[in-house]
Design a protein around this motif. Structure first.
Motif, PDB file in Angstrom:
ATOM      1  N   GLN A  22      -3.305   3.021   4.260  1.00 26.75           N
ATOM      2  CA  GLN A  22      -3.648   4.103   3.352  1.00 26.75           C
ATOM      3  C   GLN A  22      -3.655   5.449   4.081  1.00 26.75           C
ATOM      4  O   GLN A  22      -3.215   6.468   3.528  1.00 26.75           O
ATOM      5  CB  GLN A  22      -5.011   3.810   2.716  1.00 26.75           C
ATOM      6  N   LEU A  34      -7.367  -0.550   6.907  1.00 24.93           N
ATOM      7  CA  LEU A  34      -7.300   0.685   6.130  1.00 24.93           C
ATOM      8  C   LEU A  34      -6.195   1.626   6.611  1.00 24.93           C
ATOM      9  O   LEU A  34      -5.906   2.627   5.951  1.00 24.93           O
ATOM     10  CB  LEU A  34      -8.655   1.403   6.193  1.00 24.93           C
ATOM     11  N   SER A  60      -3.496   1.040  -2.478  1.00 19.51           N
ATOM     12  CA  SER A  60      -4.911   0.700  -2.568  1.00 19.51           C
ATOM     13  C   SER A  60      -5.174  -0.264  -3.716  1.00 19.51           C
ATOM     14  O   SER A  60      -5.912  -1.246  -3.572  1.00 19.51           O
ATOM     15  CB  SER A  60      -5.744   1.977  -2.752  1.00 19.51           C
ATOM     16  N   ALA A  68      -9.333   6.807  -1.986  1.00 15.71           N
ATOM     17  CA  ALA A  68      -9.049   5.729  -1.038  1.00 15.71           C
ATOM     18  C   ALA A  68      -9.039   6.233   0.397  1.00 15.71           C
ATOM     19  O   ALA A  68      -9.536   5.554   1.308  1.00 15.71           O
ATOM     20  CB  ALA A  68      -7.708   5.072  -1.379  1.00 15.71           C
ATOM     21  N   ASN A 109      -6.489  -4.115  -3.569  1.00 20.42           N
ATOM     22  CA  ASN A 109      -7.655  -4.568  -4.339  1.00 20.42           C
ATOM     23  C   ASN A 109      -7.376  -5.861  -5.080  1.00 20.42           C
ATOM     24  O   ASN A 109      -8.200  -6.783  -5.100  1.00 20.42           O
ATOM     25  CB  ASN A 109      -8.083  -3.497  -5.343  1.00 20.42           C
TER      26      ASN A 109
END
Length: 491
Positions: free
Chosen positions: A227, A224, A243, A42, A247
């Motif tokens: 993460q 992002l 992550s 990830a 999803n």
């Protein structure tokens, strides 16, 4: 069936086939890889995605789609600029891979970056050809190419995971998918002259790319950033959990938004060029999207536990509270997929960049602070940051469409009622699952049926405009059926 409806159909086939492969491959990989291994993948994927978003806007799909007149020189210049930046970025990544891995204290990040850099070398070719196919509404060709690519990603990722390639399995899988996608696009387009080097219109490409890449980078980085922050401050297991929760929360995007995204921008730009009034188009789209997105997110939030058990397995139950928080936070993004295309259609890309710079830096600071308190705090932070971002975007967009707050409220009222009806049906099944009356598989299946019935009931009771679209779609499918069936033999 008109060209837009046909395009939506092909795009839906493309995205739903891709979603099926994603769900299957993720279910298998979740049982072969640990959350920590997923976390390394990830982080690498996040770094590459942010960088790719930057250079792709210099001559990428959005640039080619928004041009009213597209000459061969324009296409060749866009490709050349993108290719040059891509090559430079790939070399910088290779040189700095060791430094980045030391930053995250994980040697696997270095290996992942070195392999993922191969994707950047293929993106200029695939990105240019995808934009040309989208501009010509050739979504059938794109569906075939994407299906082949996603199949390669799934097969290679699973195969290498079985062979104990650990976090490198999905990384090599993404490279294999890029190779297959590029090869399929080249074999379908065949006019390689558009890929010859040229800098005849570089000023226009760079001027558009400056603003557009700014919007893309800051938005992709924000999506992002959790993460990356978690990897640095906590550990890669936390990254893997967040992550996977993201999803699951983003399945709606794969089901609906990504089906419409390839069509939204060319359709809105074409409507604007034809002199259509965008305010009505925007409010109609908001009303339709919210009637699907809101009920879907509430269903996933309520049924998160059985969904995680069935899809990811017992080892991933820690993601359940994260999924619920993120689903509620994402309710604020009912119009997100429309914002940038409308800014582009009214010729105000600069406003899109300004609104992003106003809303996202404070949101990033909030995420960074939350990272010190754990993965659930990062998810909870979205309850504040996402509504704030949506409000800023709407504030900057409203003057260009002459929108008033009351018009938004009226457009969303019926969708709110539909959402409450759907949530009530799902909640009743969730109570039966928790009480042990139904096991999680039967309960999830029952919840799907009950929630779907409640959703349709809500549409009927409110007289929601989406109902008429569903009737029209059913009529179109019924009309197509005789043509799809083989002819009856003549006696």
């Amino acid at each position: 069936m008109n060209s837009v409806q046909r395009s939506v159909l092909f795009s839906a086939v493309d995205r739903y086939a891709s979603l099926f492969l994603f769900l299957v491959s993720t279910a298998v990989l979740s049982r072969l890889l640990t959350p920590g291994e997923f976390g390394v993948f990830a982080v690498v994927n996040a770094l590459i995605a942010v960088i790719a978003a930057a250079f792709q806007e210099f001559g990428g799909a959005n640039y080619l789609l928004q041009k009213h007149e597209l000459s061969r020189g324009t296409i060749r210049t866009a490709f050349t600029v993108t290719c040059a930046i891509s090559l430079a970025v790939a070399l910088i990544l290779l040189v700095s891979a060791d430094l980045v891995s030391r930053l995250f204290a994980q040697d696997g990040v270095r290996r992942g970056i070195e392999v993922s850099a191969l994707n950047l070398l293929l993106l200029p070719v695939s990105g240019t050809l995808i934009a040309l196919f989208r501009r010509d509404m050739q979504f059938g060709t794109l569906a075939v190419c994407n299906l082949a690519s996603n199949l390669a990603v799934a097969l290679v990722s699973i195969g290498l995971a079985v062979l104990n390639f650990s976090y490198m399995a999905p990384i090599w899988g993404s490279v294999a998918g890029s190779v297959v996608l590029t090869a399929m696009l080249l074999s379908s387009y065949r006019d390689f002259r558009v890929l010859r080097p040229s800098l005849s219109e570089y000023r226009d490409v760079l001027e558009f790319g400056f603003y557009s890449s700014g919007v893309a980078v800051i938005n992709v980085f924000y999506n992002l950033a959790p993460q990356l922050f978690l990897a640095k401050i906590l550990d890669f297991t936390a990254v893997g959990l967040y992550s996977r929760a993201s999803n699951l929360t983003q399945v709606f995007d794969r089901l609906v938004t990504q089906v419409l995204n390839p069509i939204i921008m060319p359709a809105i730009v074409n409507r604007r060029a034809a002199g259509a009034e965008l305010k009505g188009v925007y409010l109609d789209a908001v009303q339709l999207l919210s009637a699907v997105q809101w009920p879907f997110l509430m269903f996933v939030a309520i049924m998160a536990k059985p969904i995680v058990l069935l899809w990811l397995g017992q080892a991933w139950l820690e993601v359940v509270p994260l999924v619920r928080i993120l689903c509620v936070a994402n309710l604020a993004l009912f119009a997100a997929c429309l914002t940038y295309p409308v800014f582009l259609a009214v010729g105000r890309v600069r406003d899109a960049l300004v609104s992003s710079f106003i809303s996202l830096p404070p949101s990033l600071l909030a995420l960074l602070g939350a990272s010190f308190f754990g993965v659930e705090a990062v998810a909870a932070c979205a309850l504040l940051t996402l509504p704030f971002q949506a409000a800023v975007a709407i504030y900057y967009l409203s003057p260009h469409l002459a929108l008033r707050p009351g018009e938004f409220g009226r457009a969303l009222l019926k969708s709110g009622v539909v959402t409450m009806a759907t949530a009530a049906g799902a909640a009743a099944c969730a109570v039966l699952i928790e009480a042990g009356t139904l096991n999680f598989v039967v309960g999830l299946g029952s919840a799907l049926v009950v929630a779907a019935f409640c959703w349709l009931w809500g549409l009927f009771v409110t007289g929601h405009p989406l109902l008429e679209h569903l009737r029209q779609a059913a009529a179109d499918l019924a009309g197509m059926a005789p043509r799809l069936l083989p002819p009856r033999p003549v006696l």
